[in-house]
Enzyme design. Structure first.
Site, PDB file in Angstrom:
ATOM      1  CG  LEU A  52      -2.700  -0.810   1.545  1.00 39.24           C
ATOM      2  CD1 LEU A  52      -2.660  -0.612   2.808  1.00 39.24           C
ATOM      3  CD2 LEU A  52      -3.260  -0.764   0.175  1.00 39.24           C
ATOM      4  CG  ASP A  53       0.957   4.353  -3.108  1.00 36.86           C
ATOM      5  OD1 ASP A  53       1.410   3.191  -3.400  1.00 36.86           O
ATOM      6  OD2 ASP A  53      -0.706   4.628  -3.733  1.00 36.86           O
ATOM      7  CE  LYS A  54       6.055   7.801   4.217  1.00 33.30           C
ATOM      8  NZ  LYS A  54       7.444   9.840   4.485  1.00 33.30           N
TER       9      LYS A  54
END
Ligand code: URA
Length: 238
Positions: free
Chosen positions: A101-103
């Site tokens: 998952l993106d930051k």
């Protein structure tokens, strides 16, 4: 499996420490003290060490609710990682996130040390769907729903597989997205092509397994065997 390996894995000890326990007579197999570290177990024995009945899990599977600002990696020089959130609970396991998952995204991250399982649930051939809740900076339109259903072509020319976009009847800016593949920044890039920005992105489910609502951001728990089967039926044998 050998007794020393079994004790080491179950108690999260180095193999040498497990051998010491065994040779000191602190381990029983089916009620009998067993001092031979190389005793072969069939898997049906009851092994007790330090007064604890042991179960030997070959692999570890964790459900984590990723907060914003944490990166989906095992180690990072700058940022806190999803593995850091386990705070050393599995010191002898090499855990990694199965899918990123993106930051700035939140929600369900699966951590495991089972490479074959991770590969299986990420493989486009297995079609394990991933479900997300999104909030956009512009209302969700029927044209977006159609574009997702037909398969959006990203700005770099990559054609995405059809995906589900289900508008939230209560909030015009919100929707559920179901993806059947995992491409870097996929949802943000798909909406980007349709001139919409993604303000919030939260993974709610992997396959048939939803993120436990009891897990606050940053919290985690092991996944049960029954849940694992729901996550990806047949996944462990893929
Ligand atoms: N798609 C994105 O753009 N970001 C994520 O974190 C997951 C899917």
């Amino acid at each position: 499996m050998r007794l020393d390996k079994f004790v080491a894995q179950s108690l999260q000890l180095p193999r040498s420490a497990a051998r010491t326990l065994i040779t000191k007579g602190r381990v029983t197999v089916d009620g009998q003290v067993c001092k031979k570290a190389d005793t072969a177990l069939s898997g049906s024995e009851t092994v007790v060490a330090e007064g604890k009945a042991l179960t030997c899990q070959q692999f570890v599977y964790i459900m984590l609710n990723k907060p914003k600002g944490v990166v989906s990696a095992s180690t990072d020089r700058r940022d806190r990682t999803v593995v850091d959130l386990l705070e050393g609970a599995y010191p002898r396991r090499e855990l990694f996130p199965a899918g990123r998952l993106d930051k700035t995204s939140t929600g369900f991250v699966l951590l495991t040390d089972d490479g074959a399982f991770a590969h299986a649930i990420l493989s486009p051939r297995r079609h394990v769907p991933k479900t997300y809740r999104v909030e956009l900076d512009t209302p969700v339109t029927p044209a977006m729903v159609t574009a997702f259903a037909q398969g959006v072509t990203l700005a770099d020319g990559q054609a995405m597989k059809p995906a589900d976009l289900i508008p939230d009847p209560e909030n015009p800016l919100a929707a559920t997205v179901v993806l059947h593949q995992g491409v870097y920044h996929q949802i943000k890039r798909m909406f980007g092509v349709l001139d919409a920005g993604v303000n919030e992105l939260h993974r709610q489910a992997i396959g048939g397994l939803a993120l436990d609502p009891a897990l606050a951001p940053g919290q985690w728990r092991p996944i049960t065997e029954e849940e694992l089967a729901r996550l990806a039926p047949g996944g462990q044998n893929a």
